[in-house]
Design an enzyme around this catalytic site. Sequence first.
Site, mmCIF file in Angstrom:
data_model
loop_
_atom_site.group_PDB
_atom_site.id
_atom_site.type_symbol
_atom_site.label_atom_id
_atom_site.label_comp_id
_atom_site.label_asym_id
_atom_site.label_seq_id
_atom_site.Cartn_x
_atom_site.Cartn_y
_atom_site.Cartn_z
ATOM 1 C CE LYS A 53 -2.178 -20.748 17.437
ATOM 2 N NZ LYS A 53 -1.189 -19.708 17.153
ATOM 3 N N GLY A 118 19.538 -15.954 0.248
ATOM 4 C CA GLY A 118 19.370 -15.318 -1.059
ATOM 5 C C GLY A 118 19.441 -13.808 -0.917
ATOM 6 N N GLY A 180 4.677 -7.961 27.067
ATOM 7 C CA GLY A 180 3.903 -7.685 25.859
ATOM 8 C C GLY A 180 2.710 -8.611 25.758
ATOM 9 N N GLY A 182 0.265 -8.950 23.639
ATOM 10 C CA GLY A 182 -0.407 -9.041 22.338
ATOM 11 C C GLY A 182 -0.865 -10.470 22.103
ATOM 12 C CB VAL A 183 -1.911 -12.293 19.035
ATOM 13 C CG1 VAL A 183 -2.336 -13.721 18.735
ATOM 14 C CG2 VAL A 183 -3.003 -11.324 18.613
ATOM 15 N NE ARG A 268 7.470 -12.715 13.942
ATOM 16 C CZ ARG A 268 8.454 -13.598 14.192
ATOM 17 N NH1 ARG A 268 8.772 -13.921 15.433
ATOM 18 N NH2 ARG A 268 9.117 -14.148 13.197
ATOM 19 C CB ALA A 313 0.073 -17.737 8.696
ATOM 20 C CG HIS A 438 -30.153 -27.634 17.984
ATOM 21 N ND1 HIS A 438 -29.872 -26.531 18.747
ATOM 22 C CD2 HIS A 438 -30.636 -28.575 18.821
ATOM 23 C CE1 HIS A 438 -30.195 -26.787 20.010
ATOM 24 N NE2 HIS A 438 -30.659 -28.019 20.085
HETATM 25 C C1 LIG Z 1 4.840 -17.373 18.085
HETATM 26 C C2 LIG Z 1 4.092 -16.986 16.840
HETATM 27 C C3 LIG Z 1 2.800 -17.456 16.650
HETATM 28 C C4 LIG Z 1 2.094 -17.127 15.507
HETATM 29 N N1 LIG Z 1 0.834 -17.618 15.350
HETATM 30 C C5 LIG Z 1 0.136 -17.284 14.235
HETATM 31 C C6 LIG Z 1 -1.165 -17.803 14.016
HETATM 32 O O1 LIG Z 1 -1.678 -18.599 14.798
HETATM 33 N N2 LIG Z 1 -1.837 -17.443 12.909
HETATM 34 C C7 LIG Z 1 -1.296 -16.587 12.006
HETATM 35 O O2 LIG Z 1 -1.956 -16.278 11.016
HETATM 36 N N3 LIG Z 1 -0.066 -16.100 12.156
HETATM 37 C C8 LIG Z 1 0.664 -16.419 13.252
HETATM 38 N N4 LIG Z 1 1.930 -15.933 13.404
HETATM 39 C C9 LIG Z 1 2.470 -15.066 12.358
HETATM 40 C C10 LIG Z 1 2.972 -15.873 11.154
HETATM 41 O O3 LIG Z 1 3.896 -16.824 11.592
HETATM 42 C C11 LIG Z 1 3.562 -14.969 10.106
HETATM 43 O O4 LIG Z 1 2.633 -13.980 9.733
HETATM 44 C C12 LIG Z 1 3.941 -15.738 8.847
HETATM 45 O O5 LIG Z 1 4.856 -16.748 9.137
HETATM 46 C C13 LIG Z 1 4.501 -14.803 7.797
HETATM 47 O O6 LIG Z 1 4.874 -15.531 6.666
HETATM 48 P P1 LIG Z 1 6.075 -15.025 5.745
HETATM 49 O O7 LIG Z 1 6.208 -16.036 4.686
HETATM 50 O O8 LIG Z 1 5.827 -13.630 5.336
HETATM 51 O O9 LIG Z 1 7.354 -14.975 6.682
HETATM 52 P P2 LIG Z 1 8.076 -16.111 7.519
HETATM 53 O O10 LIG Z 1 7.131 -17.154 7.960
HETATM 54 O O11 LIG Z 1 8.860 -15.408 8.545
HETATM 55 O O12 LIG Z 1 9.030 -16.809 6.468
HETATM 56 C C14 LIG Z 1 10.125 -16.166 5.930
HETATM 57 C C15 LIG Z 1 11.108 -17.210 5.487
HETATM 58 O O13 LIG Z 1 12.070 -16.612 4.666
HETATM 59 C C16 LIG Z 1 13.356 -17.096 5.023
HETATM 60 N N5 LIG Z 1 14.294 -16.038 4.648
HETATM 61 C C17 LIG Z 1 14.338 -14.769 5.110
HETATM 62 N N6 LIG Z 1 15.292 -14.076 4.494
HETATM 63 C C18 LIG Z 1 15.881 -14.950 3.639
HETATM 64 C C19 LIG Z 1 16.952 -14.822 2.719
HETATM 65 N N7 LIG Z 1 17.608 -13.662 2.558
HETATM 66 N N8 LIG Z 1 17.318 -15.900 2.002
HETATM 67 C C20 LIG Z 1 16.664 -17.078 2.158
HETATM 68 N N9 LIG Z 1 15.657 -17.244 3.008
HETATM 69 C C21 LIG Z 1 15.272 -16.177 3.728
HETATM 70 C C22 LIG Z 1 13.254 -17.357 6.496
HETATM 71 O O14 LIG Z 1 14.224 -18.307 6.894
HETATM 72 C C23 LIG Z 1 11.847 -17.867 6.616
HETATM 73 O O15 LIG Z 1 11.790 -19.269 6.450
HETATM 74 C C24 LIG Z 1 2.679 -16.281 14.533
HETATM 75 C C25 LIG Z 1 3.975 -15.828 14.711
HETATM 76 C C26 LIG Z 1 4.687 -16.172 15.842
HETATM 77 C C27 LIG Z 1 6.064 -15.683 16.007
HETATM 78 C C1 LIG Z 2 -31.420 -39.499 21.278
HETATM 79 C C2 LIG Z 2 -31.752 -38.411 20.301
HETATM 80 C C3 LIG Z 2 -30.762 -37.535 19.870
HETATM 81 C C4 LIG Z 2 -31.054 -36.530 18.982
HETATM 82 N N1 LIG Z 2 -30.052 -35.681 18.588
HETATM 83 C C5 LIG Z 2 -30.330 -34.693 17.707
HETATM 84 C C6 LIG Z 2 -29.337 -33.773 17.309
HETATM 85 O O1 LIG Z 2 -28.192 -33.821 17.774
HETATM 86 N N2 LIG Z 2 -29.636 -32.813 16.421
HETATM 87 C C7 LIG Z 2 -30.884 -32.715 15.885
HETATM 88 O O2 LIG Z 2 -31.099 -31.848 15.068
HETATM 89 N N3 LIG Z 2 -31.866 -33.560 16.253
HETATM 90 C C8 LIG Z 2 -31.624 -34.535 17.150
HETATM 91 N N4 LIG Z 2 -32.632 -35.378 17.535
HETATM 92 C C9 LIG Z 2 -33.976 -35.164 16.971
HETATM 93 C C10 LIG Z 2 -34.701 -34.013 17.671
HETATM 94 O O3 LIG Z 2 -34.746 -34.258 19.042
HETATM 95 C C11 LIG Z 2 -36.090 -33.830 17.107
HETATM 96 O O4 LIG Z 2 -36.015 -33.670 15.700
HETATM 97 C C12 LIG Z 2 -36.786 -32.624 17.675
HETATM 98 O O5 LIG Z 2 -36.883 -32.729 19.066
HETATM 99 C C13 LIG Z 2 -38.175 -32.453 17.075
HETATM 100 O O6 LIG Z 2 -38.817 -31.371 17.647
HETATM 101 P P1 LIG Z 2 -40.412 -31.347 17.749
HETATM 102 O O7 LIG Z 2 -40.746 -30.069 18.439
HETATM 103 O O8 LIG Z 2 -41.001 -31.592 16.438
HETATM 104 O O9 LIG Z 2 -40.789 -32.580 18.658
HETATM 105 P P2 LIG Z 2 -40.388 -32.992 20.170
HETATM 106 O O10 LIG Z 2 -39.057 -32.473 20.511
HETATM 107 O O11 LIG Z 2 -40.619 -34.419 20.225
HETATM 108 O O12 LIG Z 2 -41.403 -32.187 21.033
HETATM 109 C C14 LIG Z 2 -42.749 -32.481 21.066
HETATM 110 C C15 LIG Z 2 -43.320 -32.008 22.382
HETATM 111 O O13 LIG Z 2 -44.714 -32.032 22.318
HETATM 112 C C16 LIG Z 2 -45.244 -32.578 23.519
HETATM 113 N N5 LIG Z 2 -46.525 -33.151 23.165
HETATM 114 C C17 LIG Z 2 -46.785 -34.142 22.280
HETATM 115 N N6 LIG Z 2 -48.108 -34.352 22.187
HETATM 116 C C18 LIG Z 2 -48.694 -33.488 23.047
HETATM 117 C C19 LIG Z 2 -50.034 -33.238 23.394
HETATM 118 N N7 LIG Z 2 -51.029 -33.911 22.824
HETATM 119 N N8 LIG Z 2 -50.287 -32.294 24.305
HETATM 120 C C20 LIG Z 2 -49.280 -31.592 24.888
HETATM 121 N N9 LIG Z 2 -47.987 -31.803 24.580
HETATM 122 C C21 LIG Z 2 -47.711 -32.729 23.668
HETATM 123 C C22 LIG Z 2 -44.214 -33.568 23.956
HETATM 124 O O14 LIG Z 2 -44.305 -33.790 25.342
HETATM 125 C C23 LIG Z 2 -42.925 -32.878 23.551
HETATM 126 O O15 LIG Z 2 -42.465 -32.048 24.590
HETATM 127 C C24 LIG Z 2 -32.366 -36.389 18.466
HETATM 128 C C25 LIG Z 2 -33.372 -37.258 18.905
HETATM 129 C C26 LIG Z 2 -33.071 -38.243 19.813
HETATM 130 C C27 LIG Z 2 -34.162 -39.137 20.268
#
Ligand SMILES: Cc1cc2nc3c(=O)[nH]c(=O)nc-3n(C[C@H](O)[C@H](O)[C@H](O)COP(=O)(O)OP(=O)(O)OC[C@H]3O[C@@H](n4cnc5c(N)ncnc54)[C@H](O)[C@@H]3O)c2cc1C
Ligand SMILES: Cc1cc2nc3c(=O)[nH]c(=O)nc-3n(C[C@H](O)[C@H](O)[C@H](O)COP(=O)(O)OP(=O)(O)OC[C@H]3O[C@@H](n4cnc5c(N)ncnc54)[C@H](O)[C@@H]3O)c2cc1C
Lengths: 464, 464, 60
Positions: A53, A118, A180, A182-183, A268, A313, A438
């Site tokens: 990652k 172990g 291969g 895969g993922v 694996r 994992a 939103h």
């Molecule tokens: C490149 C790659 C990317 C991956 N990405 C993801 C992901 O993004 N998300 C996800 O969910 N999974 C991912 N996986 C899978 C994930 O890593 C495994 O599913 C997870 O690590 C399994 O956990 P585990 O504890 O069963 O085994 P492992 O993580 O393999 O751990 C086993 C441990 O036991 C130790 N061990 C083994 N035998 C012995 C022994 N006899 N004595 C002492 N120690 C021992 C080893 O040294 C090791 O540390 C990925 C795997 C790979 C290879």
């Molecule tokens: C800079 C900024 C950032 C924002 N960011 C977010 C955000 O990230 N997330 C979030 O949830 N909210 C955000 N908001 C708030 C959000 O924009 C408002 O809550 C939302 O737009 C309200 O919707 P509304 O339909 O009630 O009003 P408005 O969106 O204001 O729409 C009213 C409409 O009615 C029309 N109208 C008014 N009177 C009349 C009339 N008499 N005749 C005909 N048409 C008319 C207007 O022209 C307008 O188009 C933000 C607001 C601002 C100013």
Amino acid sequence: IRLEDNYNVVVIGGGPAGYVAAIKAAQLGARVAIVEKGEFGGTCLNVGCIPTKAYLKNAEIIEHIREASTRGILIDSSQIKVDMEKVQEYKNGVVKKLTSGVVALLKSNGVDIYQGVGKINKNKDVVVNDSQIIKADKIILAGGSKASRINIPGIESDKVLTSDDLLAIKEVPETLAVIGGGVIGTEMGQSFAGLGSKVIIIEMMDRIVPPLDHEVSAELTRIVKKKGMTIITSARITEIVDKGDKLEIKIDGKDSVIADKALISIGRVPDLEGMGEVKFETERGKIKVDKYMETSVKGIYAPGDVNGIKMLAHVAFRMGEVAAENAVKGNHRSIKLLSAPSVVYTSPEVAMVGLTEEEARAKYDDIRIGRFNFAANGRALASSEAHGFVKVIADNRYGEVLGVHIIGPSAAEIITQASLIMEMEITVDEVIKTIYGHPTYSEALFEAFADILDEAVHIPKKKK
Amino acid sequence: IRLEDNYNVVVIGGGPAGYVAAIKAAQLGARVAIVEKGEFGGTCLNVGCIPTKAYLKNAEIIEHIREASTRGILIDSSQIKVDMEKVQEYKNGVVKKLTSGVVALLKSNGVDIYQGVGKINKNKDVVVNDSQIIKADKIILAGGSKASRINIPGIESDKVLTSDDLLAIKEVPETLAVIGGGVIGTEMGQSFAGLGSKVIIIEMMDRIVPPLDHEVSAELTRIVKKKGMTIITSARITEIVDKGDKLEIKIDGKDSVIADKALISIGRVPDLEGMGEVKFETERGKIKVDKYMETSVKGIYAPGDVNGIKMLAHVAFRMGEVAAENAVKGNHRSIKLLSAPSVVYTSPEVAMVGLTEEEARAKYDDIRIGRFNFAANGRALASSEAHGFVKVIADNRYGEVLGVHIIGPSAAEIITQASLIMEMEITVDEVIKTIYGHPTYSEALFEAFADILDEAVHIPKKKK
Amino acid sequence: TGRSDAGVRKVLATPVARAMAKEMGININEVPGSGPSGRVKKEDILNFKSPSAETSGRTD
Ligand SMILES: Cc1cc2nc3c(=O)[nH]c(=O)nc-3n(C[C@H](O)[C@H](O)[C@H](O)COP(=O)(O)OP(=O)(O)OC[C@H]3O[C@@H](n4cnc5c(N)ncnc54)[C@H](O)[C@@H]3O)c2cc1C
Ligand SMILES: Cc1cc2nc3c(=O)[nH]c(=O)nc-3n(C[C@H](O)[C@H](O)[C@H](O)COP(=O)(O)OP(=O)(O)OC[C@H]3O[C@@H](n4cnc5c(N)ncnc54)[C@H](O)[C@@H]3O)c2cc1C
């Protein structure tokens, strides 16, 4: 070999499954030890989720910079240079912060830490580095997974890298072939494309990230191609030839791909070293567990990648939690994975939870689909991210949500909400009672839900 | 004056409240007309929500570019230039797309469009431009609001701008004084700071965006200051002196502020032009409505800013919907604003829903607070956005969620999930049954919920 | 054929409503729900509770 100590719970492996299990068990009052042979945080923190990652974020930033002029932000010279050493350094800093955080969490919960390999012995004790024995009432084996290699001639070339290798690379390859799509392959492909590589994804199936809903995969393909990546699907690689300076990747019935490096990302496999002398039931190399995360051997649990159910994992987190609760308090909590999402952190992000359309059609006889395009979403337009869509699949009978598929801005975050909706069994008509802020990307989810009921305000009236 | 036509519902005003009301009424089968004197989309689309977010996105991109080198992305010359004409052009393109979208939606639903000033006459007909009469069974008056001016000597200087004016400006002012540090002032201040202005916010109260939870406002202040904006609180302006090239803004008991331009952002007042000859009960210039959105005059509804209850676009959307349903089907649906969030689109974003801590303490005797810092969130660290926190306030008795406050990455998106949780009355223990994708910013929400129950895994154990 | 478990059908209710009903000793099955699909919400529990609570609490 000396007996070190007695615990209620000993955890093998300090990845997402293991460290969560250890902390959870400690929170529930158990005496807990954890054994880790490498770095705490496991694959995920060290060479998985987090480093990828960090790289993808770089790709995203570079993309923003390149497109900034369309928005009136002019940069004297858009000759962006990537300092890969610095990229590494930043990534390593993030990893370090998180992994040392994990160690601190373990300590704060009083978990004893053992550094070393172990293994479970015949008496169901855990032996660390063949030298220390720790006794446990219950064992949680969370050994995780490692990259799999397949049997292609030439794959042993040192230009063929695993994701671990690629994440450690100090120079951006000019051309990168990704074997291969895969993922992991798609994510890594996109991050290196962002960093400057020419990327070619070679996928065996007929599309990239095959588990995705068809439409989503198609849209992802379209966008990724538009960004300059090459995708070759339905491609069977027959041989990899190391030509000294370049790799030639031969594909059955298609042109060869020439690349400086190749990433091998075909899946694996569980790391079973911790099994030691104990015999578990396994299936194709994965430890079998029941819904309590318990293995075929009583008292031993196996959460996370080691059981191969869903290698993610956050799934490992939950499995670790469930295993710990059952280990400490007796088997009572079942794993439920319904709400576990899958995410591809490309740009745009892709995320899904639940069933795909095809799966839903097969299982339910009356489904409805709601859809909203980000092209009509205010925040997406204001942010130059107006691509992709949200698709919601619901059962028409009860209004139950069956699946949610998103490709577009903030998909990874929005999907967590879809997970909650599904986990809480909130119906379609209930979702739209909520007032969505939103402008948000999430409004696209709201509109897609409203669309299921033909009540969307921001979708043109449909001709009947 | 000629009689034009008869309608079930005539809507005055084509902003968020008005256009949604018109479409909803049409969806419910009514014959509908809408009258707009300016541009469809109202304040929000033309000079509010959307243009401000386009500007803020620019500020965010510029920030990313400036910080890119810390991540290893080097830009030959970081002399970023802003072409304000081009910035305008991009913004106007976005606005155009959305407003023409609104017109298309109205047409697709068969709503008749009248361009002109609409006023209600004594017979409760709507008169357009004093020349056309349209008869209506029910009227929805959604005139919205306009920027308010206060009585400060010198405020009439043409260097003192409303947000409408500032959004049309073709040159970035060197120094911009922002009079009023509410949501609009803070957002506009930050976007112009990003575009290159030196920004000084002058706020009457003791903190910016006063309705926010205290802690959040404090954190926002800290971050905004760190980014170089100056904030002067508890400041009463006594006079504005136009010195030809500069403005001098005199503040009671403090140093004057010298600026090239000033934004006056001290609030907005309803636009009551549409009232015409009808007398409504009003309160401080706001039209009084009941929970059905009906005014004191039967058959006339007044959703949106015109009633001044909560001047937000998503609130206007919902009010418009409720007004339309009641106008068409008889009063049956009450407005519920519990789940309506408020968002400040600064970087990092700020968002809240429900009660602040102070309000919750006053109303409930046993509340619990859960908290998680983005500094420990993997996605935030990987993305250089590890600042801010999530704070969840719950009633300890039933586990009901009373308020959620977020400052940090993706707050605007995450809060929609919190809105859903509150609207659906999901208790704290239920939320954490959901599996949150990893790595996501939303995990911070999950952890904050778990913290309420002392079950968070990623928070160090608390000393008792 | 009628469903035998109709009487014990789990009533649709929000988690907060459930927690409240439980603590207040209200049989949630008797509460009419005002939410979508008749889901019982917090407000319904409060409305259900208050009439009887007021009469029992009042002495005049
Ligand atoms: C490149 C790659 C990317 C991956 N990405 C993801 C992901 O993004 N998300 C996800 O969910 N999974 C991912 N996986 C899978 C994930 O890593 C495994 O599913 C997870 O690590 C399994 O956990 P585990 O504890 O069963 O085994 P492992 O993580 O393999 O751990 C086993 C441990 O036991 C130790 N061990 C083994 N035998 C012995 C022994 N006899 N004595 C002492 N120690 C021992 C080893 O040294 C090791 O540390 C990925 C795997 C790979 C290879
Ligand atoms: C800079 C900024 C950032 C924002 N960011 C977010 C955000 O990230 N997330 C979030 O949830 N909210 C955000 N908001 C708030 C959000 O924009 C408002 O809550 C939302 O737009 C309200 O919707 P509304 O339909 O009630 O009003 P408005 O969106 O204001 O729409 C009213 C409409 O009615 C029309 N109208 C008014 N009177 C009349 C009339 N008499 N005749 C005909 N048409 C008319 C207007 O022209 C307008 O188009 C933000 C607001 C601002 C100013």
